[in-house]
Design a protein around this motif. Structure first.
Motif, PDB file in Angstrom:
ATOM      1  N   ARG A   7       0.751  -1.171  -0.119  1.00 48.93           N
ATOM      2  CA  ARG A   7      -0.107   0.096   0.067  1.00 48.93           C
ATOM      3  C   ARG A   7       0.914   1.276  -0.090  1.00 48.93           C
ATOM      4  NH1 ARG A   7      -4.282  -0.036   4.920  1.00 48.93           N
ATOM      5  NH2 ARG A   7      -4.642   2.017   3.631  1.00 48.93           N
ATOM      6  N   ASP A   8       0.517   2.227  -0.845  1.00 49.51           N
ATOM      7  CA  ASP A   8       1.008   3.525  -0.403  1.00 49.51           C
ATOM      8  C   ASP A   8      -0.098   4.587   0.165  1.00 49.51           C
ATOM      9  OD1 ASP A   8       2.339   5.993  -1.013  1.00 49.51           O
ATOM     10  OD2 ASP A   8       2.669   5.553  -3.107  1.00 49.51           O
ATOM     11  N   PRO A   9       0.000   4.854   1.345  1.00 47.18           N
ATOM     12  CA  PRO A   9      -0.440   5.681   2.032  1.00 47.18           C
ATOM     13  C   PRO A   9      -0.673   7.018   1.536  1.00 47.18           C
ATOM     14  CG  PRO A   9       0.912   4.648   3.596  1.00 47.18           C
ATOM     15  CD  PRO A   9       1.501   4.245   2.122  1.00 47.18           C
ATOM     16  N   ARG A  10       0.422   7.566   0.996  1.00 44.75           N
ATOM     17  CA  ARG A  10       0.387   8.999   0.141  1.00 44.75           C
ATOM     18  C   ARG A  10      -0.540   9.068  -0.942  1.00 44.75           C
ATOM     19  NH1 ARG A  10       3.057  12.105  -3.516  1.00 44.75           N
ATOM     20  NH2 ARG A  10       3.217  14.341  -2.912  1.00 44.75           N
ATOM     21  N   ALA A  11      -0.463   8.002  -1.813  1.00 47.40           N
ATOM     22  CA  ALA A  11      -0.997   7.832  -2.973  1.00 47.40           C
ATOM     23  C   ALA A  11      -2.674   7.794  -2.536  1.00 47.40           C
ATOM     24  CB  ALA A  11      -0.620   6.728  -3.846  1.00 47.40           C
ATOM     25  N   GLU A  12      -3.012   7.027  -1.540  1.00 50.47           N
ATOM     26  CA  GLU A  12      -4.418   6.981  -1.116  1.00 50.47           C
ATOM     27  C   GLU A  12      -4.973   7.969  -0.841  1.00 50.47           C
ATOM     28  OE1 GLU A  12      -4.406   3.736   1.482  1.00 50.47           O
ATOM     29  OE2 GLU A  12      -3.871   2.170   0.123  1.00 50.47           O
ATOM     30  N   ILE A  14      -3.964  11.273  -1.653  1.00 47.74           N
ATOM     31  CA  ILE A  14      -4.081  12.036  -2.786  1.00 47.74           C
ATOM     32  C   ILE A  14      -5.310  11.768  -3.509  1.00 47.74           C
ATOM     33  CG2 ILE A  14      -3.127  12.682  -4.956  1.00 47.74           C
ATOM     34  CD1 ILE A  14      -0.404  12.480  -3.834  1.00 47.74           C
ATOM     35  N   ALA A  15      -5.647  10.562  -3.607  1.00 51.12           N
ATOM     36  CA  ALA A  15      -6.664   9.975  -4.323  1.00 51.12           C
ATOM     37  C   ALA A  15      -8.259  10.418  -3.558  1.00 51.12           C
ATOM     38  CB  ALA A  15      -6.697   8.419  -4.462  1.00 51.12           C
ATOM     39  N   ARG A  16      -7.981  10.577  -2.196  1.00 51.24           N
ATOM     40  CA  ARG A  16      -9.202  11.111  -1.684  1.00 51.24           C
ATOM     41  C   ARG A  16      -9.314  12.472  -1.682  1.00 51.24           C
ATOM     42  NH1 ARG A  16      -7.114   7.211   2.212  1.00 51.24           N
ATOM     43  NH2 ARG A  16      -6.614   8.989   3.496  1.00 51.24           N
ATOM     44  N   ASN A  17      -8.270  13.220  -1.634  1.00 50.03           N
ATOM     45  CA  ASN A  17      -8.372  14.592  -1.585  1.00 50.03           C
ATOM     46  C   ASN A  17      -8.462  15.101  -3.061  1.00 50.03           C
ATOM     47  OD1 ASN A  17      -7.989  17.151  -0.913  1.00 50.03           O
ATOM     48  ND2 ASN A  17      -5.634  17.096  -0.487  1.00 50.03           N
ATOM     49  N   ARG A  18      -9.805  15.527  -3.151  1.00 50.57           N
ATOM     50  CA  ARG A  18      -9.897  16.246  -4.759  1.00 50.57           C
ATOM     51  C   ARG A  18      -9.504  17.568  -4.854  1.00 50.57           C
ATOM     52  NH1 ARG A  18     -14.275  19.782  -4.414  1.00 50.57           N
ATOM     53  NH2 ARG A  18     -15.653  19.929  -2.408  1.00 50.57           N
ATOM     54  N   LEU A  19      -8.853  18.262  -3.767  1.00 47.56           N
ATOM     55  CA  LEU A  19      -8.218  19.566  -3.776  1.00 47.56           C
ATOM     56  C   LEU A  19      -6.839  19.337  -4.233  1.00 47.56           C
ATOM     57  CD1 LEU A  19      -9.751  21.563  -0.947  1.00 47.56           C
ATOM     58  CD2 LEU A  19     -10.545  21.608  -3.365  1.00 47.56           C
ATOM     59  N   HIS A  20      -6.313  18.275  -4.440  1.00 49.11           N
ATOM     60  CA  HIS A  20      -4.613  17.908  -4.456  1.00 49.11           C
ATOM     61  C   HIS A  20      -4.550  18.004  -5.934  1.00 49.11           C
ATOM     62  CE1 HIS A  20      -0.815  16.307  -4.666  1.00 49.11           C
ATOM     63  NE2 HIS A  20      -0.417  16.587  -3.168  1.00 49.11           N
ATOM     64  N   LEU A  22      -2.751  16.554  -7.978  1.00 49.76           N
ATOM     65  CA  LEU A  22      -2.441  15.179  -8.293  1.00 49.76           C
ATOM     66  C   LEU A  22      -3.583  14.386  -8.441  1.00 49.76           C
ATOM     67  CD1 LEU A  22       1.230  14.374  -7.667  1.00 49.76           C
ATOM     68  CD2 LEU A  22       0.271  15.445  -9.871  1.00 49.76           C
ATOM     69  N   HIS A  23      -4.829  14.818  -7.745  1.00 51.89           N
ATOM     70  CA  HIS A  23      -6.065  14.142  -7.584  1.00 51.89           C
ATOM     71  C   HIS A  23      -6.563  13.069  -8.924  1.00 51.89           C
ATOM     72  CE1 HIS A  23      -9.805  12.847  -5.955  1.00 51.89           C
ATOM     73  NE2 HIS A  23     -10.436  13.115  -6.951  1.00 51.89           N
ATOM     74  N   ALA A  24      -6.633  13.987 -10.023  1.00 54.27           N
ATOM     75  CA  ALA A  24      -7.168  13.325 -11.179  1.00 54.27           C
ATOM     76  C   ALA A  24      -6.333  12.309 -11.684  1.00 54.27           C
ATOM     77  CB  ALA A  24      -7.460  14.557 -12.262  1.00 54.27           C
ATOM     78  N   ALA A  25      -5.067  12.592 -11.630  1.00 50.37           N
ATOM     79  CA  ALA A  25      -4.105  11.215 -12.014  1.00 50.37           C
ATOM     80  C   ALA A  25      -4.010  10.254 -11.504  1.00 50.37           C
ATOM     81  CB  ALA A  25      -2.872  12.196 -12.123  1.00 50.37           C
ATOM     82  N   MET A  26      -4.663  10.293  -9.981  1.00 46.52           N
ATOM     83  CA  MET A  26      -4.383   9.116  -9.159  1.00 46.52           C
ATOM     84  C   MET A  26      -6.009   8.321  -9.250  1.00 46.52           C
ATOM     85  SD  MET A  26      -1.644   9.358  -8.150  1.00 46.52           S
ATOM     86  CE  MET A  26      -1.396   8.407  -6.540  1.00 46.52           C
ATOM     87  N   GLN A  27      -6.728   8.859 -10.168  1.00 46.55           N
ATOM     88  CA  GLN A  27      -8.219   8.039  -9.991  1.00 46.55           C
ATOM     89  C   GLN A  27      -8.117   7.076 -11.161  1.00 46.55           C
ATOM     90  OE1 GLN A  27     -10.567   9.024  -8.015  1.00 46.55           O
ATOM     91  NE2 GLN A  27      -8.650  10.301  -7.125  1.00 46.55           N
TER      92      GLN A  27
END
Length: 406
Positions: A7-12, A14-20, A22-27
């Motif tokens: 697991r990558d906690p930071r990537a998870e 970012i995927a939850r934070n829509r204001l980040h 890189l949010h769109a790239a992590m979906q």
């Protein structure tokens, strides 16, 4: 190699934070979604990824198990070129080209033509007048024929049918495809069918095994019939082309197009009150939000632009706009070709409501808000000053046009 899924906690996060950023790239890519007409669209290419050479690769290592997609840095991919040197036949497509560009309906139509053409046929797009489209190559067009001339300007169905007859005589295509739309394709296709004395298939949404299925009975029934030569297809009739690029070789008529004496004269567009246009059908929407402080200036700008007014939920709740002007998932889902958002930060419900808009322009003080990230063009600054400058620019443009006409 260990079978333990790391697991990558930071990537998870970012995927939850829509204001980040890189949010769109992590979906993860959607495998299915609901189209504007309520039809569930499925992507057959959702599994795997695009390799550096533009080829689809399937990941069998288990990295995609459980919905955990292996994310890598985005790279610009050159799609493989599809060439048809000597076409065995042609599939002719007449897109609507509203505003001089391909619409989503046009792209679905080109995707259907690509299916009918296969590997031996070529898709020939017939376009009337000047256009602004530069993405014919990625839309699936092998050949492009532009019928230019003032006789095709405005409402000119008779001249266009005359031009299509000339194209039909020269290329003798296997099929003609036109969008069954209110933007001109539906009427033009029926006039063209009457001119050819052929019975077209209308409101077609599926073609399979030499037969086509179209909507009938006010959209409540399906009518199957053998595949005719002239097809008027509905939206979402096929998936648009996405994995190949095409040559878009220019074509010309061998003989000059003879002018026909029109029986219909175009007197220009009829002036319509933008406020009378339903939000769901408006093509140009000028929408205000919590950042608008001078609503009189907002209404003046919308009138100068000739746009239909809209608003965010906050502006409606505060009483600045009527409830039927609310845009968003809790209001009206809009499909405008141009959507201007003034002082709207971009709540998730509002972004859902404008998801089908073609071009989005944002005017806002906050360069990091979600609406700025969604917009195709952003203007950062005080809304009052920007709206005043916009009114002055519109008036200068119109005065210059009047002087040129005089």
């Amino acid at each position: 190699m260990s079978d333990i899924i790391r697991r990558d906690p930071r990537a998870e996060w970012i995927a939850r934070n829509r204001l980040h950023p890189l949010h769109a790239a992590m979906q993860p890519a959607l495998h299915s979604w609901m189209g504007p007409n309520g039809v569930i669209r499925k992507s057959l290419h959702g599994v795997g990824f695009i390799g550096p050479n533009g080829l689809k690769r399937i990941d069998r290592s288990g990295a995609q198990q459980g919905g955990a997609v292996k994310r890598t840095a985005a790279v610009e991919v050159q799609l493989p070129l599809h060439q048809v040197t000597a076409p065995a036949f042609y599939i002719n497509v007449v897109p609507d080209m509203v505003g001089g560009r391909l619409s989503s309906h046009d792209r679905d139509l080109l995707g259907l033509a690509r299916q009918l053409a296969g590997s031996d046929g070529a898709v020939l797009a017939v376009v009337f007048g000047e256009h602004k489209e530069s993405a014919f190559a990625t839309a699936g067009v092998d050949r492009l024929l532009v019928l230019d001339g003032h006789e095709f300007d405005g409402y000119s169905p008779e001249q266009r049918v005359h031009g299509l007859r000339a194209v039909d005589n020269q290329y003798n295509p296997r099929h003609w495809l036109l969008p069954d739309s209110r933007s001109g394709g539906g009427e033009l296709g029926r006039r063209f069918a009457a001119s050819l004395k052929e019975r077209p298939a209308t409101r077609v949404w599926q073609i399979k095994d030499g037969a086509c299925i179209g909507r009938a009975g006010a959209g409540q029934e399906d009518l199957a019939r053998p595949l005719p030569r002239l097809i008027l297809a509905a939206a979402e009739c096929a998936d648009p082309v996405s994995e190949t690029r095409h040559e878009v070789l220019p074509m010309e008529l061998s003989t000059p197009l003879a002018r026909s004496l029109p029986r219909i004269e175009d007197l220009g567009a009829v002036a319509v009150d933008p406020a009378a246009i339903p939000m769901a059908e408006a093509e140009f929407i000028f929408s205000g939000g919590n950042g608008v402080k001078d609503w009189a200036l907002f209404h003046q700008t919308a009138a100068a632009l000739g746009a239909t007014e809209g608003a965010s939920r906050v502006a409606v709740d505060d009483g600045f706009m009527a409830r039927d002007r609310q845009v968003g998932a809790s209001g009206t889902w809009v499909t405008a070709r141009v959507y201007v958002a003034v002082g709207i930060s971009g709540a998730i419900q509002h972004l859902q409501g404008i998801g089908a808009c073609d071009k989005v322009v944002a005017i806002n003080l906050d360069p990091g808000c979600d609406m700025i990230k969604r917009a195709d063009l952003s203007v950062i600054g005080e809304s009052a000053a920007i709206l005043q400058a916009l009114i002055a620019a519109v008036e200068a443009y119109r005065n210059g046009a009047k002087r040129d006409a005089a």
